[in-house]
Enzyme design. Structure first.
Site, PDB file in Angstrom:
ATOM      1  N   CYS A  39      50.111  45.210  37.236  1.00  0.00           N
ATOM      2  CA  CYS A  39      51.414  46.132  37.268  1.00  0.00           C
ATOM      3  C   CYS A  39      52.262  45.571  35.915  1.00  0.00           C
ATOM      4  O   CYS A  39      52.387  44.307  35.780  1.00  0.00           O
ATOM      5  CB  CYS A  39      52.180  45.772  38.103  1.00  0.00           C
ATOM      6  SG  CYS A  39      51.161  46.688  39.822  1.00  0.00           S
ATOM      7  N   CYS A  98      54.507  42.317  36.448  1.00  0.00           N
ATOM      8  CA  CYS A  98      53.741  41.080  36.601  1.00  0.00           C
ATOM      9  C   CYS A  98      52.822  40.600  35.848  1.00  0.00           C
ATOM     10  O   CYS A  98      52.051  39.724  36.016  1.00  0.00           O
ATOM     11  CB  CYS A  98      53.115  41.115  37.975  1.00  0.00           C
ATOM     12  SG  CYS A  98      54.321  41.575  39.598  1.00  0.00           S
ATOM     13  N   CYS A 130      55.266  42.497  48.004  1.00  0.00           N
ATOM     14  CA  CYS A 130      54.978  43.756  46.951  1.00  0.00           C
ATOM     15  C   CYS A 130      53.617  44.398  47.016  1.00  0.00           C
ATOM     16  O   CYS A 130      53.410  45.417  46.935  1.00  0.00           O
ATOM     17  CB  CYS A 130      55.552  43.536  45.387  1.00  0.00           C
ATOM     18  SG  CYS A 130      55.723  44.970  44.470  1.00  0.00           S
ATOM     19  N   CYS A 131      52.701  43.324  46.455  1.00  0.00           N
ATOM     20  CA  CYS A 131      51.528  43.587  46.505  1.00  0.00           C
ATOM     21  C   CYS A 131      50.968  44.203  47.946  1.00  0.00           C
ATOM     22  O   CYS A 131      50.003  45.212  47.830  1.00  0.00           O
ATOM     23  CB  CYS A 131      50.281  42.415  46.084  1.00  0.00           C
ATOM     24  SG  CYS A 131      50.451  42.048  44.517  1.00  0.00           S
ATOM     25  N   CYS A 173      44.393  37.100  44.713  1.00  0.00           N
ATOM     26  CA  CYS A 173      44.738  37.698  45.743  1.00  0.00           C
ATOM     27  C   CYS A 173      43.704  38.039  46.465  1.00  0.00           C
ATOM     28  O   CYS A 173      42.479  38.042  46.173  1.00  0.00           O
ATOM     29  CB  CYS A 173      45.421  39.031  45.090  1.00  0.00           C
ATOM     30  SG  CYS A 173      44.979  40.408  46.209  1.00  0.00           S
TER      31      CYS A 173
HETATM   32  C1  HEM Z   1      48.216  40.128  46.369  1.00  0.00           C
HETATM   33  C2  HEM Z   1      47.373  41.042  45.907  1.00  0.00           C
HETATM   34  C3  HEM Z   1      47.033  41.225  44.345  1.00  0.00           C
HETATM   35  C4  HEM Z   1      46.635  40.428  43.524  1.00  0.00           C
HETATM   36  C5  HEM Z   1      47.477  39.161  43.373  1.00  0.00           C
HETATM   37  C6  HEM Z   1      45.723  41.142  42.575  1.00  0.00           C
HETATM   38  C7  HEM Z   1      45.468  40.365  41.478  1.00  0.00           C
HETATM   39  C8  HEM Z   1      44.866  41.149  40.382  1.00  0.00           C
HETATM   40  C9  HEM Z   1      44.357  40.478  39.064  1.00  0.00           C
HETATM   41  C10 HEM Z   1      44.963  39.241  38.507  1.00  0.00           C
HETATM   42  C11 HEM Z   1      43.677  41.592  38.410  1.00  0.00           C
HETATM   43  C12 HEM Z   1      43.424  41.767  36.932  1.00  0.00           C
HETATM   44  C13 HEM Z   1      42.028  41.265  36.887  1.00  0.00           C
HETATM   45  C14 HEM Z   1      41.692  41.481  35.410  1.00  0.00           C
HETATM   46  O1  HEM Z   1      42.440  42.430  34.759  1.00  0.00           O
HETATM   47  O2  HEM Z   1      40.851  40.853  35.076  1.00  0.00           O
HETATM   48  C15 HEM Z   1      43.647  42.669  39.226  1.00  0.00           C
HETATM   49  C16 HEM Z   1      42.838  43.360  39.055  1.00  0.00           C
HETATM   50  C17 HEM Z   1      42.273  44.501  40.121  1.00  0.00           C
HETATM   51  N1  HEM Z   1      42.863  44.265  41.292  1.00  0.00           N
HETATM   52 FE1  HEM Z   1      44.105  43.237  42.177  1.00  0.00          FE
HETATM   53  N2  HEM Z   1      45.345  42.133  43.207  1.00  0.00           N
HETATM   54  C18 HEM Z   1      45.823  42.349  44.334  1.00  0.00           C
HETATM   55  C19 HEM Z   1      45.559  43.496  45.128  1.00  0.00           C
HETATM   56  C20 HEM Z   1      44.635  44.294  44.925  1.00  0.00           C
HETATM   57  C21 HEM Z   1      44.009  44.948  45.779  1.00  0.00           C
HETATM   58  C22 HEM Z   1      44.796  45.213  47.323  1.00  0.00           C
HETATM   59  C23 HEM Z   1      43.081  45.661  45.624  1.00  0.00           C
HETATM   60  C24 HEM Z   1      42.175  46.936  46.053  1.00  0.00           C
HETATM   61  C25 HEM Z   1      41.000  46.229  46.494  1.00  0.00           C
HETATM   62  C26 HEM Z   1      43.079  45.230  43.987  1.00  0.00           C
HETATM   63  C27 HEM Z   1      41.895  45.615  43.247  1.00  0.00           C
HETATM   64  C28 HEM Z   1      41.954  45.313  41.765  1.00  0.00           C
HETATM   65  C29 HEM Z   1      41.223  45.881  41.134  1.00  0.00           C
HETATM   66  C30 HEM Z   1      39.900  46.924  41.243  1.00  0.00           C
HETATM   67  C31 HEM Z   1      41.350  45.279  39.793  1.00  0.00           C
HETATM   68  C32 HEM Z   1      40.450  45.517  38.644  1.00  0.00           C
HETATM   69  C33 HEM Z   1      39.424  44.877  38.215  1.00  0.00           C
HETATM   70  C34 HEM Z   1      38.753  45.442  37.019  1.00  0.00           C
HETATM   71  O3  HEM Z   1      39.467  45.329  35.992  1.00  0.00           O
HETATM   72  O4  HEM Z   1      37.756  46.043  37.231  1.00  0.00           O
HETATM   73  N3  HEM Z   1      43.859  44.214  43.826  1.00  0.00           N
HETATM   74  N4  HEM Z   1      44.268  42.290  40.643  1.00  0.00           N
HETATM   75  S1  SF4 Z   2      51.189  43.341  40.863  1.00  0.00           S
HETATM   76 FE1  SF4 Z   2      53.536  42.966  40.661  1.00  0.00          FE
HETATM   77  S2  SF4 Z   2      54.305  45.059  40.892  1.00  0.00           S
HETATM   78 FE2  SF4 Z   2      52.301  45.302  41.050  1.00  0.00          FE
HETATM   79  S3  SF4 Z   2      52.308  45.325  43.269  1.00  0.00           S
HETATM   80 FE3  SF4 Z   2      51.758  43.229  42.780  1.00  0.00          FE
HETATM   81  S4  SF4 Z   2      53.826  42.293  42.962  1.00  0.00           S
HETATM   82 FE4  SF4 Z   2      54.231  44.490  42.913  1.00  0.00          FE
END
Ligand code: HEM
Ligand code: SF4
Ligand code: SF4
Lengths: 424, 556
Positions: free
Chosen positions: A212, A215, A130-131, A238
């Site tokens: 999202c 999640c 999904c991600c 991730c």
């Molecule tokens: C399996 C895919 C991914 C997972 C498990 C994941 C996980 C997360 C998590 C847990 C956060 C929350 C961080 C927070 O709010 O403190 C976050 C925020 C974020 N993610 Fe991801 N993410 C994924 C994919 C991506 C991708 C592809 C990108 C693009 C580069 C991305 C960019 C960001 C950004 C920019 C934030 C915000 C950080 C902020 O709060 O400034 N994520 N992600």
């Molecule tokens: S954070 Fe959850 S809903 Fe969002 S893209 Fe990943 S799996 Fe899908």
């Protein structure tokens, strides 16, 4: 002042650049987030840096700094289609409030959504995929356009992030800028108050880390703020968040291609392996090892979620024959391709017990055994061996397509198995 | 003889194409040797001491002249001009190049032959009596059922990765010439009280490092249910046979460790589920296959007695050949001829391309185009007119194939040993050669009579030494080669595993040791009609031990 020149896009890591980045980390006071950001945007990567923001609980701080440095810095927002409406409102609020003029929403490919997530429930069965379609794929072409990225990551956020520096070099030679690396939760709150920044509408309701909607769940007091993400799905981090030494520059989901081959294509696998901490009452989309199932049979039978069963050599499928209908999928383990016990298990399952769900082969699944597996009733394959993947993808398995033995349930036309020809 | 139909031909074609692709992928490096090994093994390709070895299946030991000529062609074109007939009625070539193997397989396919499942942990070539369809003592001709088993076991998807190799032998005659009690499964044709012919099923026999005589698991399985019964055994073995230790992985160990009753219970439970299902063999199908094996158009000939005595006076060598190499036939005026591949001083079982072609000509002209390979590594012309024997003999003399030693002391079974085999501890062919030189005199051989010597170069026992009346086993001792001698083995219906007599002998001392055993026998036998093995059974091992090691040794 140490200077790192604008980035030529080279693939071989340059040790001098690596040294330069290390030197950069010594240049700034720990809390001089603004200084770090300004230096990156104006000196190191002019016109060649962007930011991806989740517009989550504490995105406002970094975006405020961006607005101080460069209001038209590209700010990408992953419009996954799964956000809380509150998050979407918050994007607008911050945009207006901070005067950001270059916020760009990027969306998943509708064709991907239609193909892989037609019902919008992929997050439940297979969050990695999904991600992948909702974040990684849409972002991939954009990451390549820039020589560097600003992130909002902070050292304190998770245990694994204890040593995050201001500047990192990724393995594909991009620079990662982490202005907030040394900020604590309290620093974020203080900064927000000092500058009177709006809070994410859900922050007060207990959401500390917001992604999202499906999640994200409420984080308990004292719990790791990110613990609320992917709660129960065994998914913590991730790959997109690039590690500190720059070792992992690619999202893990992009590296881990789909491994499940079914109905002629590699597809996302809703199932994951049974893990140490898994609980019989709440497990879902997990292949439960047969002995574990037997041990907690009652609990598993009361568990309402979709489950699979893992049968390893030496285990007797007979022992669960009355519970087979409970499983959506049975995985048969081939620890080594020379271990042929799984073939008997597969035939018993499909022929004797008429198991109608998915029968998948896992383990050492190679091109030359696949035809045999299929004849014994296997309908899905988990394949990692690269040449085998290629052969499957191209439909080029070397196999003998005619058989002597009556094996399997499908009727084979008269004349193809000599001794089975029956008069009348 | 069985003839491929369209289906069989297509099957072999596809399989050949599949293996050619695998060879290509190996040569290109796409497949590692680890991944290639089981694939090549399932296609009969071994890696030996010096080179690859390709083993070609001769289903239940039956060949046509066209097929034998193709084997000669392969020997000449891709090998060093000869082939080696094996104890499992197959032929192997010791020097093919990997890149030629697909071509060899294509050549074989053109004469309805292949190398499928001649090695690997799968069901191997089904073997049977070399006189099947000809022998005077036969209850039924086992070949139709053997052919059906060949088909059933070819690329069986469930049984291609068994714990270990699996060998099935069948005998249609009460006089077991196929060593069925030393196979993973042995099938003995029997008639039940109502006269119906079925099969006694023996399981868990084998040689190798743990020689075991098979045990009877079922006294009567009718043709109709034979496949279901065999599939039940195979399934129990596939699931429960040991995979933790290669040396304990044969079904004989499973039967030995679990006990016959346990295994029988599991097999019968499976059989109860499978019986009457898709594996039921319809009589029509059996008849259809049996039609391929209808007897050739024999002439009506008067019963003819061969006057061996007279012939011996006229021509000793011919007389002896008649006496030893001719087996009585069920048709009057006919006989089966054993062509000895044990000429004195040559590797047992080897035949040159020229010899193969000569034998093919003889088969075509005098034996309805039929040939057999025996598990004692000889060739057989199964159906020849007694009137043609002299002509055949003369032709064989020209090819140096006229040794009249079938069944005699110089008609040894002998494995390739250290000269060719990567697993060997010791040479075995030179030992066989030195023994046949020692006993070269035909008078002496006749005086000794029936005596089977079998030689293996290591404990894997490809030379069946355990079931030799005298067995010789090469062992490695302190860097040198020693030979252990066993006594009293028997591969027939009186199955027995030979007993080790004592310390091993140096290679040079082996012919003397054998001679001492032979002399002891001649001195002790009740009369010249008491064969060696009968005397051993009657007298026990003591006098022979004494002959081997002397009285003092025995006392020690
Ligand atoms: C399996 C895919 C991914 C997972 C498990 C994941 C996980 C997360 C998590 C847990 C956060 C929350 C961080 C927070 O709010 O403190 C976050 C925020 C974020 N993610 Fe991801 N993410 C994924 C994919 C991506 C991708 C592809 C990108 C693009 C580069 C991305 C960019 C960001 C950004 C920019 C934030 C915000 C950080 C902020 O709060 O400034 N994520 N992600
Ligand atoms: S954070 Fe959850 S809903 Fe969002 S893209 Fe990943 S799996 Fe899908
Ligand atoms: S008995 Fe030993 S030496 Fe002889 S062929 Fe077999 S493995 Fe090789």
């Amino acid at each position: 002042m140490a200077q790192v020149n604008a980035l030529p896009r080279q693939h071989r890591p340059d040790p001098l650049r690596a040294l330069g980045v290390v030197a950069l980390n010594g240049m700034f006071d720990e809390m001089d987030a603004l200084g770090v950001l300004r230096h990156a945007v104006e000196e190191i990567l002019p016109g060649d840096v962007a930011i991806v923001s989740s517009f989550g609980a504490d995105s406002a701080v970094l975006l405020h700094m961006v607005s101080k440095v460069k209001k038209d810095l590209p700010v990408y927002f992953l419009e996954t289609g799964k956000h809380f409406p509150e998050t979407l409102d918050y994007v607008e609020t911050l945009k207006t409030r901070l005067g950001l003029t270059n916020v760009i929403a990027i969306q998943p490919d509708p064709a991907d959504l239609k193909r892989f997530d037609p019902n919008g429930d992929l997050w439940e069965t297979d969050p990695d995929s999904c991600c992948h379609i909702r974040k990684t794929e849409p972002l991939e072409p954009i990451t390549e356009e820039y020589g560097g990225w600003v992130t909002g990551r902070k050292r304190y956020q998770t245990v694994e992030r204890g040593v995050l520096p201001h500047f990192e070099l990724t393995s594909d030679d991009r620079i990662k800028v982490n202005p907030l690396a040394h900020f604590s939760d309290a620093d974020v709150v203080a900064y927000r108050q000092e500058h009177n920044l709006p809070e994410h509408p859900l922050y007060q309701s207990g959401y500390k880390s917001i992604g999202c909607a499906p999640c994200t769940s409420v984080v308990a007091e004292g719990e790791d703020p990110r613990a609320g993400r992917w709660r129960g799905l065994n998914k913590k981090e991730c790959g997109i968040h690039f590690d500190f030494n720059g070792a992992i520059a690619k999202p893990m989901v992009a590296v881990e291609k789909h491994r499940l081959f079914k109905d002629g294509a590699f597809i996302a696998d809703p199932f994951h392996d049974w893990g140490e901490g898994d609980d019989a009452a709440t497990a879902h989309y997990t292949h439960v090892p047969l002995p574990v199932f037997l041990e907690h049979r009652e609990t598993f039978l009361a568990n309402p979620h979709p489950l699979g069963l893992l049968v390893s050599p030496g285990e007797r499928i007979e022992d669960v024959k009355d519970d087979l209908q409970r499983f959506a999928s049975v995985a048969i383990k081939f620890p080594a391709f020379t271990d042929g016990r799984g073939y008997s298990t597969a035939r018993l399952l499909s022929e004797r017990y008429r198991f109608a769900g998915e029968i998948r082969a896992v383990g050492d699944v190679l091109a030359d055994q696949i035809p045999l597996m299929r004849r014994c009733g296997v309908t899905a394959l988990v394949v990692t061996h690269e040449p085998t993947r290629q052969a499957l993808a191209e439909g080029k398995l070397a196999e003998v397509a005619i058989f002597y033995q009556p094996v399997g349930l499908t009727e084979v036309p008269v004349g193809t198995r000599p001794y089975l020809r029956r008069a009348g | 003889m069985y003839r491929y139909d369209e289906f069989d031909a297509a099957f072999v074609r596809e399989r050949t194409a599949q293996f050619s692709d695998q060879v290509r992928r190996r040569v290109s490096g796409e497949l590692s040797e680890d991944q290639f090994r089981p694939l090549r093994l399932m296609n009969g390709l071994y890696l030996q001491l010096h080179a690859y070895m390709l083993r070609i299946a001769v289903p239940y030991g039956t060949l046509s002249s066209r097929q034998l000529r193709m084997l000669a062609h392969i020997a000449r074109t891709y090998d060093r001009g000869y082939g080696h007939f094996t104890t499992r009625q197959n032929i192997q070539f010791n020097w093919p190049k990997l890149k030629d193997v697909p071509d060899i397989l294509a050549d074989l396919a053109s004469v309805e032959m292949h190398a499928i499942q001649t090695s690997g942990n799968c069901i191997r070539n089904i073997t049977t009596d070399q006189f099947a369809g000809a022998a005077a003592d036969e209850i039924i001709d086992p070949r139709p059922v053997a052919e059906i088993l060949r088909q059933w076991s070819s690329l069986h998807p469930e049984f291609s990765y068994l714990p270990r190799k699996f060998k099935i032998a069948m005998s249609g005659s009460p006089n077991d010439r196929a060593a069925i009690r030393f196979h993973d499964i042995g099938l003995q044709a029997v008639a039940n009280p109502s006269g119906e012919i079925g099969w006694e099923v023996w399981v868990g026999g084998g040689l190798g490092r743990t020689p075991i005589v098979g045990k009877m698991i079922n006294g009567f399985v009718p043709n109709e249910h034979l496949l279901a019964y065999l599939e039940s055994i195979l399934r129990v073995y596939n699931r429960y046979g040991r995979r933790d230790n290669k040396f304990k992985a044969r079904i004989k160990i499973l039967v030995h460790e679990e006990g016959l009753e346990t295994i029988k219970g599991q097999v019968e439970a499976e059989f109860a589920e499978m019986r009457g299902g898709v594996l039921t063999l319809p009589q029509e199908e059996l008849d259809r296959i049996a039609a391929y094996f209808t007897p050739p158009p024999f002439e009506e000939l008067p019963a003819t007695r061969i006057d061996v005595k007279r012939e011996k006076i006229l021509d000793t060598a011919y007389g002896e050949w008649l006496e030893n190499n001719i087996t009585s036939h069920r048709m009057p005026g006919y006989a089966s001829v054993t062509i000895s591949l044990k000429p004195v001083g040559k590797p047992p079982g080897d035949a040159s391309a020229e010899q193969m072609e000569a034998v093919a000509d003889l088969a075509e002209r005098y034996s309805f185009d039929e040939l057999r390979v025996t598990h004692e590594q000889n060739l057989v012309l199964p159906h020849v007119r007694i009137a043609d024997l002299r002509t055949i003999y003369n032709a064989l003399v020209a090819e140096e194939l006229a040794d009249g030693n079938a069944g005699l002391i110089t008609d040894m079974i002998c494995c390739p040993g250290l000269d060719f085999c990567a697993l060997a501890n010791a040479r075995s062919i030179p030992i066989a050669q030195s023994i046949s030189e020692r006993f070269a005199s035909m008078t002496r051989q006749k005086e000794i009579g029936d005596l089977k010597i079998k030689i293996s170069g290591c404990i894997n026992a490809c030379g069946h030494h355990h079931v030799g009346h005298i067995g010789i086993l090469g062992v490695e001792k302190k860097g040198g080669e020693l030979y252990q001698i066993t006594l009293g083995g028997d591969a027939t219906e009186n199955a027995a595993v030979g007993k080790i007599m004592g310390p091993g002998f140096e290679a040079e001392a082996v012919p003397d040791a054998i001679e001492r055993l032979v002399d002891a026998y001649i001195g002790l036998r009740q009369n010249p009609a008491e064969p060696f093995i009968a005397a051993v059974r009657r007298l026990g091992e003591a006098p022979f031990k004494e002959a081997l090691y002397g009285a003092s040794e025995r006392a020690a």
